[in-house]
Write an enzyme that holds these catalytic residues in place. Sequence first.
Site, short mmCIF file in Angstrom:
data_model
loop_
_atom_site.label_atom_id
_atom_site.label_comp_id
_atom_site.label_asym_id
_atom_site.label_seq_id
_atom_site.Cartn_x
_atom_site.Cartn_y
_atom_site.Cartn_z
N GLU A 3 -19.59 7.68 -6.93
CA GLU A 3 -19.00 8.61 -5.73
C GLU A 3 -17.13 7.79 -5.81
O GLU A 3 -17.25 6.19 -6.56
CB GLU A 3 -19.35 6.68 -4.18
CG GLU A 3 -18.06 7.45 -2.65
CD GLU A 3 -18.59 6.57 -2.55
OE1 GLU A 3 -19.23 5.87 -2.29
OE2 GLU A 3 -18.16 6.25 -1.07
N ARG A 24 -30.74 -2.95 -11.02
CA ARG A 24 -29.35 -3.08 -11.69
C ARG A 24 -29.21 -3.92 -11.74
O ARG A 24 -29.88 -4.86 -12.65
CB ARG A 24 -28.28 -2.44 -10.19
CG ARG A 24 -27.80 -4.03 -9.36
CD ARG A 24 -27.20 -4.22 -8.25
NE ARG A 24 -27.11 -2.64 -8.42
CZ ARG A 24 -25.87 -2.41 -7.47
NH1 ARG A 24 -24.95 -2.29 -8.09
NH2 ARG A 24 -26.00 -0.90 -6.61
N LYS A 77 -17.83 -2.16 -6.64
CA LYS A 77 -16.33 -1.95 -6.85
C LYS A 77 -15.50 -2.08 -5.40
O LYS A 77 -14.60 -2.47 -5.63
CB LYS A 77 -16.47 -0.11 -6.75
CG LYS A 77 -16.78 0.25 -7.58
CD LYS A 77 -17.12 2.27 -7.55
CE LYS A 77 -18.08 2.24 -7.11
NZ LYS A 77 -18.78 3.53 -6.73
P1 ATP Z 1 -21.22 -0.45 -6.33
O1 ATP Z 1 -21.47 -1.00 -5.65
O2 ATP Z 1 -20.40 -0.71 -7.96
O3 ATP Z 1 -20.40 0.53 -5.57
P2 ATP Z 1 -22.94 1.49 -6.21
O4 ATP Z 1 -23.84 1.89 -6.18
O5 ATP Z 1 -22.15 2.03 -4.93
O6 ATP Z 1 -22.22 0.59 -7.36
P3 ATP Z 1 -22.30 4.59 -6.92
O7 ATP Z 1 -20.48 4.86 -7.46
O8 ATP Z 1 -22.55 5.00 -6.07
O9 ATP Z 1 -21.87 2.91 -6.95
O10 ATP Z 1 -22.97 4.48 -8.79
C1 ATP Z 1 -23.21 5.36 -9.32
C2 ATP Z 1 -24.41 5.17 -9.81
O11 ATP Z 1 -24.36 4.43 -11.19
C3 ATP Z 1 -25.41 5.51 -9.00
O12 ATP Z 1 -26.69 6.07 -9.15
C4 ATP Z 1 -26.25 3.70 -9.12
O13 ATP Z 1 -26.65 3.60 -9.28
C5 ATP Z 1 -25.43 3.18 -10.95
N1 ATP Z 1 -24.73 2.59 -10.51
C6 ATP Z 1 -24.52 1.14 -9.34
N2 ATP Z 1 -24.23 -0.23 -10.69
C7 ATP Z 1 -24.52 -0.47 -10.96
C8 ATP Z 1 -26.23 -1.08 -11.81
N3 ATP Z 1 -24.42 -2.78 -11.18
N4 ATP Z 1 -26.14 -1.31 -13.17
C9 ATP Z 1 -26.82 -0.19 -13.00
N5 ATP Z 1 -26.65 1.25 -12.14
C10 ATP Z 1 -25.50 0.98 -11.12
MG MG Z 2 -21.35 2.84 -3.12
#
Ligand code: ATP
Ligand code: MG
Length: 563
Positions: free
Chosen positions: A34, A259, A269
């Site tokens: 995102e 994760r 983020k």
């Molecule tokens: P955040 O909570 O840091 O914003 P998010 O999962 O909301 O993380 P996205 O941009 O939606 O962020 O994630 C893009 C991809 O990265 C998704 O497939 C997510 O599952 C993966 N991802 C995010 N954080 C991690 C992590 N700590 N370890 C492994 N994969 C991750």
């Molecule tokens: Mg997200």
Amino acid sequence: MNQTESPTNFIRDIIDEDLQSGKYNRVHTRFPPEPNGYLHIGHAKSICLNFGIAKDYGGKCNLRFDDTNPTKEEIEYVESIKEDIRWLGFDWKERELYASDYFDQLYEWAIELIEKGLAYVDDLSPEEIRAYRGSLTEAGKNSPYRDRSISENLDLFTRMRSGEFPEGSRTLRAKIDMASGNLNLRDPVMYRILFASHHRTGDKWCLYPTYDWAHGQSDSIEGITHSICTLEFEDHRPLYDWYIRSLEIHHPRQIEFARLNLTYTVMSKRRLNQLVQEGHVNGWDDPRMPTVSGLRRRGYTPESIRAFAERIGVARRESTVDVSLLEYTLREDLNLRSPRVSGVLRPLKIVLLNYPEDRVEYLEAINNPKDPQTGTRQVPFSRVLYIERDDFHPDPPKKFFRLAPGREVRLRYAYFITCVEVIEDENDEIIELHCTYDPETRGGSAPDGRKVRGTLHWVSAAHALDAEVRLYDRLFLVPNPLDLNEGEDFKDTLNPHSLEVLESCKVEPGLADAKPGDKFQFERQGYFCVDPDSTPEKLVFNLTVPLKDTWAKIEASQKKISS
Ligand code: ATP
Ligand code: MG
């Protein structure tokens, strides 16, 4: 975690099975960020996994921006995400895709669900929807609008789209089961009214799909075979499956993995954004940040991040990886590739009383003992030098083998020197040492075979370049900054000493042409990388990682003390 075995990758096992059984005859993954912030090391793990699998199976991996939320997303983030993925060494080819490209298709599918009696327009407010939803222990209640006729739903939904109703007044919901044990299946919202401009679709829409409605269908449209995501989406899988089955479209297989969590680090983020907005760090690419751009600026290599991802593997169970494993992996890589140079962080002047004032000699120094092909270089030596302040002790304790009054040590690649006088200012601060050198010891050994215990790095004062060095320590003081008591905030655990700036460092003259991003080992100290803040007058270096893992040692000794 087991470091010696290559990680058993349950995801690859599933893919192998699917290929064997003929469920799919190709492999197509995607990385779906995102664009609401910069990527972090957790995303890097997911990138390595998705692009890595595509590569190994001769398949494809899409880059898809999950841009369903117009209010939080920005072009700046899209650009940084692309830069980071490329830097990590992966290529999405022509497949730079956006969930927003599917808004029309999603809208048509929503109509289809309404026509099948599987979706309805609800007039409950967001608060009422929440109240009707029930809880884990209590079934939800049907909305009074749940049984609207198909034609009424179609009419209201098209009018929602044309902007007739105010924000928050109506939603479109899937008609599933308000008593389901899985809260995600209690008539989830598919669309909300939002009069907001989108970074790609502009003002075309005042109706935006929820993540859950957009995500699975986007995967389906793209023909994704294996939709790899983190564990928190496990409970959403039944919903994604429901949508796909109801629409009778291509069905990707979702696989969840744990994760990445790292000690002394926060990884969401949202929280990283807080650190940036509130000025706790100097931007998303601050070298203390666990963002890909922060790690890059700090001096991490893409190779080390990929090796780290490989080493930690993938698992189904949540765990936290020790950040020293990341640093260890980095050190392994930098050790092989970094030229060795002399950099004095806290200079102490020494004058060689018996060395001629106008003489300059050039001595041969080894560029990288791990890579003999890089050869040697000539470094200037003269009467006035700088050594590290810490390498002198006026009253040396027992195991201190470096310079002290009356003691002889080796200057690396140069001569043996002996300290004959300590010069202090009016405040008893040591400002200079007077030494003598032994001309017979050129190159660093004595013809009479006498030994010295200390070998110091140095630079010639007349030739050295000025430099600023930024030393970094952990951004947080505690292993888990999110393990908090009532009323505490994760920012209370920030390390107030995570950045120390040394403004008057001296580095050897050969670094004059160093460019931002260039990496060096400062002998005896650590790995350093040229920062983009450098100017023609002054180089700025970031400490990437110290040579030895002092942190683990300190921790080990603390554990000993406390046990
Ligand atoms: P955040 O909570 O840091 O914003 P998010 O999962 O909301 O993380 P996205 O941009 O939606 O962020 O994630 C893009 C991809 O990265 C998704 O497939 C997510 O599952 C993966 N991802 C995010 N954080 C991690 C992590 N700590 N370890 C492994 N994969 C991750
Ligand atoms: Mg997200």
